[in-house]
Every structure is written in structure tokens, then in C-alpha cells.
Design an enzyme around this catalytic site. Structure first.
Site, PDB file in Angstrom:
ATOM      1  N   SER A 159       3.959  -9.547  29.297  1.00 56.35           N
ATOM      2  CA  SER A 159       3.021  -8.423  29.339  1.00 56.35           C
ATOM      3  C   SER A 159       1.605  -8.953  29.149  1.00 56.35           C
ATOM      4  O   SER A 159       1.408 -10.159  28.967  1.00 56.35           O
ATOM      5  CB  SER A 159       3.373  -7.404  28.266  1.00 56.35           C
ATOM      6  OG  SER A 159       3.351  -8.026  27.008  1.00 56.35           O
ATOM      7  N   LEU A 189      -0.861  -9.301  31.274  1.00 55.04           N
ATOM      8  CA  LEU A 189      -1.338 -10.225  32.310  1.00 55.04           C
ATOM      9  C   LEU A 189      -2.623  -9.742  32.969  1.00 55.04           C
ATOM     10  O   LEU A 189      -3.202 -10.441  33.785  1.00 55.04           O
ATOM     11  CB  LEU A 189      -0.274 -10.373  33.403  1.00 55.04           C
ATOM     12  CG  LEU A 189       0.869 -11.329  33.116  1.00 55.04           C
ATOM     13  CD1 LEU A 189       1.816 -11.348  34.306  1.00 55.04           C
ATOM     14  CD2 LEU A 189       0.348 -12.729  32.846  1.00 55.04           C
ATOM     15  N   GLY A 234      -3.939  -3.953  34.695  1.00 54.71           N
ATOM     16  CA  GLY A 234      -4.929  -2.882  34.779  1.00 54.71           C
ATOM     17  C   GLY A 234      -6.202  -3.397  35.426  1.00 54.71           C
ATOM     18  O   GLY A 234      -6.796  -2.741  36.288  1.00 54.71           O
ATOM     19  N   LEU A 235      -6.592  -4.599  35.032  1.00 52.92           N
ATOM     20  CA  LEU A 235      -7.799  -5.192  35.577  1.00 52.92           C
ATOM     21  C   LEU A 235      -7.632  -5.499  37.065  1.00 52.92           C
ATOM     22  O   LEU A 235      -8.520  -5.240  37.881  1.00 52.92           O
ATOM     23  CB  LEU A 235      -8.125  -6.466  34.790  1.00 52.92           C
ATOM     24  CG  LEU A 235      -9.358  -7.221  35.223  1.00 52.92           C
ATOM     25  CD1 LEU A 235     -10.580  -6.329  35.139  1.00 52.92           C
ATOM     26  CD2 LEU A 235      -9.549  -8.463  34.357  1.00 52.92           C
ATOM     27  N   ILE A 289      13.767  -1.486  29.730  1.00 53.82           N
ATOM     28  CA  ILE A 289      14.720  -0.385  29.840  1.00 53.82           C
ATOM     29  C   ILE A 289      14.019   0.958  30.110  1.00 53.82           C
ATOM     30  O   ILE A 289      14.439   1.739  30.967  1.00 53.82           O
ATOM     31  CB  ILE A 289      15.623  -0.371  28.586  1.00 53.82           C
ATOM     32  CG1 ILE A 289      16.947   0.283  28.921  1.00 53.82           C
ATOM     33  CG2 ILE A 289      14.992   0.304  27.398  1.00 53.82           C
ATOM     34  CD1 ILE A 289      18.027  -0.079  27.914  1.00 53.82           C
ATOM     35  N   CYS A 314     -19.883  10.043  17.290  1.00 50.38           N
ATOM     36  CA  CYS A 314     -18.888  10.987  16.763  1.00 50.38           C
ATOM     37  C   CYS A 314     -18.861  10.931  15.234  1.00 50.38           C
ATOM     38  O   CYS A 314     -19.795  11.396  14.596  1.00 50.38           O
ATOM     39  CB  CYS A 314     -17.530  10.729  17.403  1.00 50.38           C
ATOM     40  SG  CYS A 314     -16.552  12.221  17.520  1.00 50.38           S
ATOM     41  N   LEU A 315     -17.860  10.306  14.631  1.00 54.23           N
ATOM     42  CA  LEU A 315     -17.866  10.165  13.174  1.00 54.23           C
ATOM     43  C   LEU A 315     -19.156   9.457  12.738  1.00 54.23           C
ATOM     44  O   LEU A 315     -19.707   9.739  11.667  1.00 54.23           O
ATOM     45  CB  LEU A 315     -16.635   9.378  12.703  1.00 54.23           C
ATOM     46  CG  LEU A 315     -16.470   9.237  11.192  1.00 54.23           C
ATOM     47  CD1 LEU A 315     -16.243  10.586  10.538  1.00 54.23           C
ATOM     48  CD2 LEU A 315     -15.295   8.317  10.861  1.00 54.23           C
ATOM     49  N   GLY A 316     -19.655   8.566  13.548  1.00 55.36           N
ATOM     50  CA  GLY A 316     -20.899   7.827  13.261  1.00 55.36           C
ATOM     51  C   GLY A 316     -22.107   8.750  13.168  1.00 55.36           C
ATOM     52  O   GLY A 316     -23.069   8.454  12.462  1.00 55.36           O
ATOM     53  N   ARG A 346     -12.404  17.072  15.875  1.00 56.25           N
ATOM     54  CA  ARG A 346     -12.012  18.377  15.332  1.00 56.25           C
ATOM     55  C   ARG A 346     -13.152  19.046  14.566  1.00 56.25           C
ATOM     56  O   ARG A 346     -13.211  20.237  14.452  1.00 56.25           O
ATOM     57  CB  ARG A 346     -10.874  18.218  14.314  1.00 56.25           C
ATOM     58  CG  ARG A 346      -9.583  17.837  14.907  1.00 56.25           C
ATOM     59  CD  ARG A 346      -8.414  17.961  13.954  1.00 56.25           C
ATOM     60  NE  ARG A 346      -7.254  17.503  14.694  1.00 56.25           N
ATOM     61  CZ  ARG A 346      -6.895  16.243  14.782  1.00 56.25           C
ATOM     62  NH1 ARG A 346      -7.557  15.317  14.138  1.00 56.25           N
ATOM     63  NH2 ARG A 346      -5.852  15.895  15.517  1.00 56.25           N
ATOM     64  N   HIS A 403     -18.845  10.938  23.158  1.00 54.22           N
ATOM     65  CA  HIS A 403     -18.543   9.523  23.385  1.00 54.22           C
ATOM     66  C   HIS A 403     -19.210   9.016  24.669  1.00 54.22           C
ATOM     67  O   HIS A 403     -18.577   8.980  25.726  1.00 54.22           O
ATOM     68  CB  HIS A 403     -17.032   9.319  23.468  1.00 54.22           C
ATOM     69  CG  HIS A 403     -16.356   9.501  22.161  1.00 54.22           C
ATOM     70  ND1 HIS A 403     -16.245   8.487  21.240  1.00 54.22           N
ATOM     71  CD2 HIS A 403     -15.794  10.583  21.592  1.00 54.22           C
ATOM     72  CE1 HIS A 403     -15.633   8.931  20.163  1.00 54.22           C
ATOM     73  NE2 HIS A 403     -15.342  10.207  20.349  1.00 54.22           N
ATOM     74  N   GLU A 458     -19.880   6.103  25.519  1.00 53.46           N
ATOM     75  CA  GLU A 458     -19.300   4.847  25.999  1.00 53.46           C
ATOM     76  C   GLU A 458     -18.289   5.060  27.116  1.00 53.46           C
ATOM     77  O   GLU A 458     -18.051   4.161  27.933  1.00 53.46           O
ATOM     78  CB  GLU A 458     -18.662   4.071  24.831  1.00 53.46           C
ATOM     79  CG  GLU A 458     -17.371   4.644  24.251  1.00 53.46           C
ATOM     80  CD  GLU A 458     -17.574   5.742  23.205  1.00 53.46           C
ATOM     81  OE1 GLU A 458     -18.674   6.314  23.138  1.00 53.46           O
ATOM     82  OE2 GLU A 458     -16.618   6.032  22.461  1.00 53.46           O
TER      83      GLU A 458
HETATM   84  N1  GLN Z   1     -12.900  12.581  12.559  1.00 48.49           N
HETATM   85  C1  GLN Z   1     -14.022  13.226  13.129  1.00 48.49           C
HETATM   86  C2  GLN Z   1     -13.665  14.581  13.734  1.00 48.49           C
HETATM   87  O1  GLN Z   1     -12.520  14.836  14.003  1.00 48.49           O
HETATM   88  C3  GLN Z   1     -14.665  12.345  14.181  1.00 48.49           C
HETATM   89  C4  GLN Z   1     -13.781  12.062  15.337  1.00 48.49           C
HETATM   90  C5  GLN Z   1     -14.280  10.909  16.167  1.00 48.49           C
HETATM   91  O2  GLN Z   1     -15.066  10.110  15.705  1.00 48.49           O
HETATM   92  N2  GLN Z   1     -13.775  10.760  17.376  1.00 48.49           N
HETATM   93  O3  GLN Z   1     -14.521  15.393  13.947  1.00 48.49           O
END
Ligand code: GLN
Length: 547
Positions: A13, A15, A18-19, A147, A380-382, A474, A519, A521
Site C-alpha cells: 500500500s 504507492l 491517489g497521486l 478481502i 476553525c478551532l484556531g 459544531r 477551511h 486550505e
Molecule cells: N472543535 C471545533 C468545533 O467543532 C472546531 C472544529 C474544527 O477546527 N474543524 O467547532
């Protein structure tokens, strides 16, 4: 009706199937064809959304809100074609659909079997959108002989058999191990892998052989002979300095030509490789470097932040600098000074995450970046942690925190500056969430529009005031703290169109401090670096000139 290319793997696996699929997609585009890429995963999880990043790397989110395998990220980065919910399926999802139909009585009480019920379900999936593109590239996860993978292999065999001749081809990836003692590349594992494939009725049209050493002509002939593949369709795949060299490298080895030959497309349209030549030039001709810290939790497994790492690389390409990424484990300074761990970096990125572990360290990282004027990108969490930092250390909300952490711990310790949202608006309809929903079903997922404040840093970076970005979370920042935070200088410069959900925050009087609830990115490409990443790296370059 699309032509189908089925991509399978053997021997070992990882290899780079995907690329290879993504690079082939890019090459077919360069020859003027339209493509779509798909991933069929043999595991039994219904979707990758609830799988630990430690297990399976990043969860890639599509515009239409599917949580998919990170390979779909590769596909998008190489082709620019936005993936959809219907581009990723697992055995778990297939079985779950079949069982649901059985419960509904759709099979009229017949005995449910892998053939034909499961294989039909897979074939139905493969057909989705087959009139939209010239080529559909379908990668089967795992290796031949696994399998769980068998129903997929059987389904693609049937699929090709049912289509007119020349409509489907099979491409198989293998490894040629090198024996240093005898100085030889060994072809036997490849022969065995192809034998295994043929025993289930699939004869490969193209063989891609990974090798650390040049494959001599003699070995290529031998592989062709023993595996019943044309010599020109035995393609070498060597290790590359950057994955973005793959399209040109595969073109050089003749992959796209071999594929078009296998379909009998002649004469093959000439490729326009300008996009990839420019990318290659940006990889090789850099001027300077920057050091960026990713302060996270899943730092042991780099794949957990795959798209972020790639987006930073794209940001480097936009500025023609090398981006060195260091993974810093936030937990190491939860209870101590962050400075010794973060000094010397030209920029700090705090990525998304779930749960409380490591968050105090990340809050310190945000504080460090704010106080020392170091470029900071919170994703996000950042973003949420940067808001707590501002609330606690600047706005005087000493206990600012997230309901997420209190829910997890089962005790109320924080003032919920970030809280669990139960309903919101997407486009022009209302979305509601109940605590009884499936684990995978309680998040704000997929593309949402945000309105950016005129004159803000982000509006300038994006060059527009309306953007669309992908979400996966969330919890939300409570707008009731907006005034208090803005008075202190933390501006809510991006909001949902109805003004209820904060999407972006940025500090005044800071060279570059931006938090985003989405996100970015996920939408960055080497040939179209995401504006936030391009500008974040530019700010890091500026910071590197100051030291
Ligand atoms: N845990 C946070 C939330 O649910 C941030 C989620 C994340 O960073 N993708 O809101």
C-alpha cells in the site's frame, strides 16, 4: 457517456495511487479533455468523518458537505475540479445502502447477496454523472487481494464487461523492489500482483511501476511479457522532489499517451503543459525561505493536516520562497511558557481540531503571535482559540472558553464565548441539529457564503467582499461578545450573510493576524494558491526580513 479508467494497486500500500490518478487527470485535462475523479474505499466505516485523523489522516470536505478521504484533496489540487459527495464511497456506505433497501422491501424478499446486490449498488454509484465528462477516473483503495476490496474489483470487472469495447481501461500500480546485494530490480512481486488481478478477471492495460532506480529496457520488456501488457504501457514512476512534478514526470514517461492508446484515441490531442511547467519552475526557482510553525495536536501524523501543508507550499510558490514547516505539539507548553517553543518562526498557524487537549498551549501561541507581532493564521478551532485569547487577556472575560470543552469534561468551567449552534441558514434554507443526530451529522459542513467588511484586511486579500468557503465544525463564536472584542481591536471582518455567524476575525494594529471559521486550505491549488495562504506566506517573508 464517459470513458472509465479504473486504478488499482498491488504489492504494497501507499504507492501513491491517489497521486498517479490525480496526475493522470491533470494530463488528460492538458490534452483538452474534461475529467472527474472518484475514490472507492474498501473499509467498512460509512464515511471517513468519524475516523480519527491518527488513523486515516485528514478528512477532506467537499462543497456539498461530504466528509471524504484525503485523496479527494489530491484530485482537486491537481485538476481544480471541485469534488462532490458522489465522488467518494466506502464499503460501509454501499452495505448500508443495500441493507436500507432490504429493510424497505425494495428487493421483494429475495436473498441478498454480494453478487448481484452489492455489486449492483457499486455499479450504480459508478454511473452517477457519467454524461458530464470525457473521462471518469475511479481509484480503488487498498491493494488487490484485500478481502474487503473484492466486491469493488468484481463490480468494476462487470462494469467494463457490460460497456462497449474500448469504453473502460484498467491501470494497475505496483512496486519494483531493488535488491542492493545483487544490484537488481525485482519484477516478481509485480508479476504476482497482476496474476492476482487476472485471477479475478481483470487484465491491466497500463502498468505503473514505482521504482527507486531507473528501470532498464530489458526489465520493462520482461514485465510487459509476463504481465501481458504492451511494453510502452509499462510506465516508470520514480521518486520526486515535489508531488507537483508528477504530471510532467508521468507525461515524460508516456502515461497519458499509453492511456489514450489503450482507448484507441488517435491521433491524441497535443498537450498544453504550461500550467505544470510554471508550477515546476516555481518549485525549483525559489529565492529565500521561511519557517512556519503549525501548532497542533495531531503532529505525529503529518497527513492529519495534509491540505494545510499543501496550501502553505502553494503560498510559497506564489511568493517564490521555500516554506519549511515545523510541527509543534501544543500540549508540551499547556502549562509552561510558549516562547522557547515558538521563537524564531516567521509565522504561526493554528489549525482545526476537536476536543480540549492542547488548547491552552494553542491559546498561548495566539497570545505570543499577537504580542510579538508575528503573522498568525487561525483555522476553525484556531480562530476560536484566538478569540478566547483576546477575550481573556484583552477584553477581561477571564473564563472565556468553548462549550465543547465543558461538554467533553462534563463540568461547566468556562464562559461560553463559543457555543453549540443548533440551527442556522444555508443558502436560503434553515438547517437544524438535534443532540440525538448521528455523530457524523451534527456539524456545519460544506460551502457557506461570507460577507467581508469593506476596507478590512481580508477584503483586500481576497479582492472581493463575498466569498464562499468550506466548513466543518459544531461550535460558533457568540456574536454577543462582538462589540466588546471590537472595542479592544479584534474585528469581526467576515460574517455569514445574515450577520449571525462570525466567519473571520482580524486584529487591528498587527502586521497579519487572521482567524477564519472555515477551511481555506481545502480550496488551494498549486496553480491557484489560496489568497489567504499566499498573503500569509508573504507576511512571513516580511517577518523573516526583520530578524
Ligand atoms: N472543535 C471545533 C468545533 O467543532 C472546531 C472544529 C474544527 O477546527 N474543524 O467547532
Amino acid at each position: 457517456m464517459a470513458r472509465y479508467i479504473f486504478i488499482t494497486g498491488g504489492v504494497v500500500s501507499s504507492l501513491g495511487k491517489g497521486l498517479a490518478s490525480a496526475a493522470l487527470g491533470a494530463l488528460l485535462q492538458a490534452r483538452g479533455f474534461s475529467v472527474r475523479l472518484r475514490k472507492l474505499d474498501p473499509y467498512l466505516n460509512v464515511d471517513p468523518g468519524t475516523m480519527s485523523p491518527f488513523e486515516h489522516g485528514e478528512v477532506f470536505v467537499t462543497d456539498d458537505g461530504a466528509e471524504t478521504d484525503l485523496d479527494l484533496g489530491h484530485y482537486e489540487r491537481f485538476t481544480g475540479v471541485a469534488a462532490r459527495k458522489t465522488d467518494s464511497v466506502s464499503s460501509g456506505r454501499i452495505y448500508s445502502n443495500v441493507l436500507e433497501k432490504e429493510r424497505r422491501g425494495d428487493y421483494l424478499g429475495r436473498t441478498i447477496q454480494v453478487i448481484p446486490h452489492v455489486t449492483n449498488e457499486i455499479k450504480d454509484f459508478l454511473h452517477i454523472g457519467d454524461d458530464e465528462v470525457d473521462f471518469m477516473l475511479c481509484e480503488i483503495g487498498g491493494t488487490v487481494g484485500d478481502i474487503e476490496g473484492l466486491p469493488f474489483f468484481e463490480a468494476i470487472r462487470q462494469f467494463a464487461q457490460e460497456k462497449p469495447r474500448g469504453q473502460c481501461i484498467f491501470m494497475h500500480l505496483t512496486l519494483l523492489p531493488y535488491l542492493a546485494a545483487s544490484g537488481e530490480l525485482k519484477t516478481k512481486p509485480t508479476q504476482h500482483s497482476v496474476k492476482e488481478l487476472r485471477s479475478i478477471g481483470i487484465a491491466p492495460d497500463v502498468l505503473v511501476c514505482r521504482s527507486e532506480h531507473p528501470i532498464p529496457e530489458r526489465e520493462r520488456e520482461k514485465i510487459g511479457l509476463f504481465c501481458n501488457v504492451r511494453k510502452e504501457a509499462v510506465i516508470a514512476a520514480y521518486d520526486l522532489k515535489s508531488i507537483y512534478e508528477a504530471p510532467l514526470a508521468y507525461h515524460h514517461e508516456g502515461l497519458d499517451q499509453a492511456v489514450l492508446d489503450a482507448f484507441g484515441i488517435s491521433p491524441a490531442p497535443r498537450p498544453n503543459l504550461t500550467r505544470w511547467l510554471d508550477v515546476q519552475d516555481r518549485i525549483h526557482n525559489t529565492d529565500g525561505e521561511v519557517n512556519i510553525a503549525i501548532v497542533g495536536k495531531y503532529v505525529q501524523l503529518e497527513d492529519a493536516y495534509k491540505s494545510i501543508k499543501e496550501a502553505l507550499t502553494h503560498g510559497g510558490m506564489a511568493n517564490r520562497v521555500r516554506v519549511n514547516v515545523d510541527w509543534v505539539n501544543a500540549e508540551t507548553f499547556d502549562r509552561e511558557d510558549a516562547a522557547p517553543h515558538l521563537e524564531g518562526f516567521h509565522a504561526i498557524l493554528v489549525p482545526g481540531g476537536f476536543g480540549e487537549r492542547g488548547t491552552e498551549g494553542k491559546i498561548k501561541a495566539a497570545q505570543f503571535a499577537r504580542e510579538r507581532n508575528i503573522p498568525y493564521l487561525g483555522i476553525c478551532l484556531g480562530l476560536q482559540l484566538a478569540v478566547f485569547e483576546a477575550a481573556r487577556n484583552v477584553a477581561g472575560v477571564a473564563k472565556a472558553g468553548s462549550e465543547e470543552f465543558d461538554h467533553e469534561a462534563g463540568v461547566m468551567r468556562f464562559e461560553p464565548v463559543v457555543y453549540h449552534l443548533k440551527e442556522w441558514v444555508q443558502g436560503n434554507h434553515k438547517v437544524e441539529r438535534k443532540s440525538t443526530d448521528d455523530k457524523g451529522g451534527t456539524m456545519r459542513l460544506g460551502a457557506y457564503t461570507a460577507s467581508l467588511a469593506e476596507g478590512s484586511k481580508v477584503a483586500e486579500i481576497y479582492g472581493t467582499t463575498t466569498i464562499e468557503e468550506r466548513h466543518r465544525h459544531r461550535y460558533e463564536v457568540d456574536i454577543k461578545y462582538r462589540k466588546q472584542l471590537e472595542t479592544c481591536g479584534l474585528h469581526f471582518s467576515g460574517m455569514s450573510p445574515d450577520g449571525r455567524l462570525p466567519e473571520i476575525v482580524e486584529w487591528d494594529d498587527h502586521p497579519w493576524f487572521v482567524g477564519v471559521q472555515f477551511h481555506p486550505e481545502l480550496k488551494s491549488k498549486p496553480f491557484a494558491p489560496h489568497p489567504l495562504f499566499a498573503d500569509f506566506v508573504r507576511a512571513a517573508v516580511d517577518a523573516s526580513r526583520l530578524v
